[in-house]
Design an enzyme around this catalytic site. Sequence first.
Site, PDB file in Angstrom:
ATOM      1  N   GLY A   1       0.663  -0.951  -0.085  1.00  0.00           N
ATOM      2  CA  GLY A   1       0.248  -0.241  -0.258  1.00  0.00           C
ATOM      3  C   GLY A   1       0.493   1.444  -0.051  1.00  0.00           C
ATOM      4  O   GLY A   1       0.167   2.377   0.842  1.00  0.00           O
ATOM      5  N   ASN A  42       1.334   3.222  -2.616  1.00  0.00           N
ATOM      6  CA  ASN A  42       0.751   4.222  -3.281  1.00  0.00           C
ATOM      7  C   ASN A  42      -0.307   4.871  -2.617  1.00  0.00           C
ATOM      8  O   ASN A  42      -0.484   5.611  -2.857  1.00  0.00           O
ATOM      9  CB  ASN A  42      -0.041   3.641  -4.224  1.00  0.00           C
ATOM     10  CG  ASN A  42       1.379   3.966  -5.772  1.00  0.00           C
ATOM     11  OD1 ASN A  42       1.753   4.363  -6.001  1.00  0.00           O
ATOM     12  ND2 ASN A  42       1.870   2.657  -6.001  1.00  0.00           N
ATOM     13  N   ARG A  57      -6.051  -8.496  -7.934  1.00  0.00           N
ATOM     14  CA  ARG A  57      -7.625  -9.567  -8.828  1.00  0.00           C
ATOM     15  C   ARG A  57      -8.040  -8.527 -10.079  1.00  0.00           C
ATOM     16  O   ARG A  57      -8.046  -6.976 -10.002  1.00  0.00           O
ATOM     17  CB  ARG A  57      -8.795  -9.027  -7.971  1.00  0.00           C
ATOM     18  CG  ARG A  57      -7.816  -9.364  -6.318  1.00  0.00           C
ATOM     19  CD  ARG A  57      -7.112 -10.999  -6.287  1.00  0.00           C
ATOM     20  NE  ARG A  57      -7.899 -12.081  -7.346  1.00  0.00           N
ATOM     21  CZ  ARG A  57      -7.638 -13.066  -7.628  1.00  0.00           C
ATOM     22  NH1 ARG A  57      -6.513 -13.631  -7.215  1.00  0.00           N
ATOM     23  NH2 ARG A  57      -8.712 -14.028  -7.754  1.00  0.00           N
ATOM     24  N   LEU A  62     -10.666  -7.366 -12.221  1.00  0.00           N
ATOM     25  CA  LEU A  62     -12.545  -7.119 -11.898  1.00  0.00           C
ATOM     26  C   LEU A  62     -13.319  -7.036 -13.166  1.00  0.00           C
ATOM     27  O   LEU A  62     -12.804  -6.578 -14.634  1.00  0.00           O
ATOM     28  CB  LEU A  62     -12.328  -5.629 -11.615  1.00  0.00           C
ATOM     29  CG  LEU A  62     -11.729  -5.547 -10.334  1.00  0.00           C
ATOM     30  CD1 LEU A  62     -11.474  -3.903 -10.271  1.00  0.00           C
ATOM     31  CD2 LEU A  62     -12.900  -5.834  -9.184  1.00  0.00           C
ATOM     32  N   ASN A  73      -6.913   3.723 -11.714  1.00  0.00           N
ATOM     33  CA  ASN A  73      -5.593   2.427 -11.804  1.00  0.00           C
ATOM     34  C   ASN A  73      -4.175   2.980 -11.541  1.00  0.00           C
ATOM     35  O   ASN A  73      -4.150   3.741 -12.547  1.00  0.00           O
ATOM     36  CB  ASN A  73      -5.385   1.636 -12.430  1.00  0.00           C
ATOM     37  CG  ASN A  73      -4.512   0.455 -11.949  1.00  0.00           C
ATOM     38  OD1 ASN A  73      -4.544  -0.163 -10.816  1.00  0.00           O
ATOM     39  ND2 ASN A  73      -4.273  -0.055 -12.854  1.00  0.00           N
ATOM     40  N   HIS A  93      -0.767   1.464 -13.551  1.00  0.00           N
ATOM     41  CA  HIS A  93       0.292   0.504 -14.018  1.00  0.00           C
ATOM     42  C   HIS A  93       1.479   1.378 -13.966  1.00  0.00           C
ATOM     43  O   HIS A  93       1.825   2.499 -14.487  1.00  0.00           O
ATOM     44  CB  HIS A  93      -0.421   0.135 -14.893  1.00  0.00           C
ATOM     45  CG  HIS A  93       0.130  -0.890 -15.981  1.00  0.00           C
ATOM     46  ND1 HIS A  93      -0.319  -2.298 -15.117  1.00  0.00           N
ATOM     47  CD2 HIS A  93       1.013  -0.906 -16.751  1.00  0.00           C
ATOM     48  CE1 HIS A  93       0.630  -3.178 -16.350  1.00  0.00           C
ATOM     49  NE2 HIS A  93       0.795  -2.132 -17.616  1.00  0.00           N
ATOM     50  N   THR A 134     -11.432   0.260 -17.237  1.00  0.00           N
ATOM     51  CA  THR A 134     -12.106  -0.123 -18.043  1.00  0.00           C
ATOM     52  C   THR A 134     -11.966  -1.247 -18.551  1.00  0.00           C
ATOM     53  O   THR A 134     -11.462  -1.884 -18.022  1.00  0.00           O
ATOM     54  CB  THR A 134     -12.565   0.981 -19.771  1.00  0.00           C
ATOM     55  OG1 THR A 134     -10.799  -0.245 -19.850  1.00  0.00           O
ATOM     56  CG2 THR A 134     -12.491   2.328 -19.878  1.00  0.00           C
TER      57      THR A 134
HETATM   58  C1  GRF Z   1       3.483  -1.152  -7.625  1.00  0.00           C
HETATM   59  O1  GRF Z   1       4.288  -1.708  -8.748  1.00  0.00           O
HETATM   60  C2  GRF Z   1       2.345  -0.354  -8.133  1.00  0.00           C
HETATM   61  O2  GRF Z   1       2.411  -0.390  -9.958  1.00  0.00           O
HETATM   62  C3  GRF Z   1       1.509  -1.617  -8.567  1.00  0.00           C
HETATM   63  O3  GRF Z   1       1.174  -2.554  -7.452  1.00  0.00           O
HETATM   64  C4  GRF Z   1       2.585  -2.722  -6.912  1.00  0.00           C
HETATM   65  C5  GRF Z   1       2.675  -2.175  -5.614  1.00  0.00           C
HETATM   66  O4  GRF Z   1       1.922  -1.381  -5.380  1.00  0.00           O
HETATM   67  N1  GRF Z   1       0.228  -1.531  -9.513  1.00  0.00           N
HETATM   68  P1  GRF Z   1       1.857  -0.862  -3.775  1.00  0.00           P
HETATM   69  O5  GRF Z   1       3.430  -0.328  -3.118  1.00  0.00           O
HETATM   70  O6  GRF Z   1       0.722  -1.696  -3.025  1.00  0.00           O
HETATM   71  O7  GRF Z   1       1.228   0.429  -3.680  1.00  0.00           O
END
Ligand code: GRF
Length: 196
Positions: free
Chosen positions: A12, A14, A91, A93, A107, A109, A141
């Site tokens: 987590g 992000n 996951r 969706l 999201n 990526h 999407t």
């Molecule tokens: C990150 O590399 C992000 O790009 C991908 O999930 C990875 C872990 O993210 N979507 P976080 O540290 O759990 O936010």
Amino acid sequence: MKRVAILISGGGSNMQALAESMSGDHPARPVLVMANSETAGGLEKARAMGIPTAAVDHRPYKGDRAAFEAALQDKLEAAAPDILCLAGFMRVLTEGFVSRWQGRMLNIHPSLLPKYRGLDTHARALAAGDSEHGCTVHEVTPALDDGPILGQARVPVTPGDTPEDLAARVLEQEHRLYPAVLARFAAGDRRPVMFP
Ligand code: GRF
């Protein structure tokens, strides 16, 4: 004030960057952090920040994606978010779930979409000999890692980079990009954020 729910699967980082950014005159606030596992590290971080949390383990649903998503939906309806941020949510969706949230679901990526949809993006960029790489925030999407691009951040690939080196360099930019995109999106502005 826009209400934001953040969906995670892992540490987590992000989520934490997004939650920390929503303060002062920011037009949004986090109202829920939800994980598909009780043991996701990000849940503890959210609790430490005083953000309500929920967990819906996907494993008991054994591939019945609709049933798993119905459980997610119940938790979401209780929190009544205006915006959903997928942040390391691992996951896939279904179209049913996405169509309910399309236009309000983002999201992040770890590639410069449309390059490298799916997994192992850093190793694939290195294997291709790319001189630059990065991350993308997009509207979700039904098609995987598709949808209108709301922001991108670029990083150089340096000789000798391992996938881990590249992932760390990209992750640093993810923590800048996602909050910048959310602040704009929550203010109703869909112009893409481009770093640099
Ligand atoms: C990150 O590399 C992000 O790009 C991908 O999930 C990875 C872990 O993210 N979507 P976080 O540290 O759990 O936010």
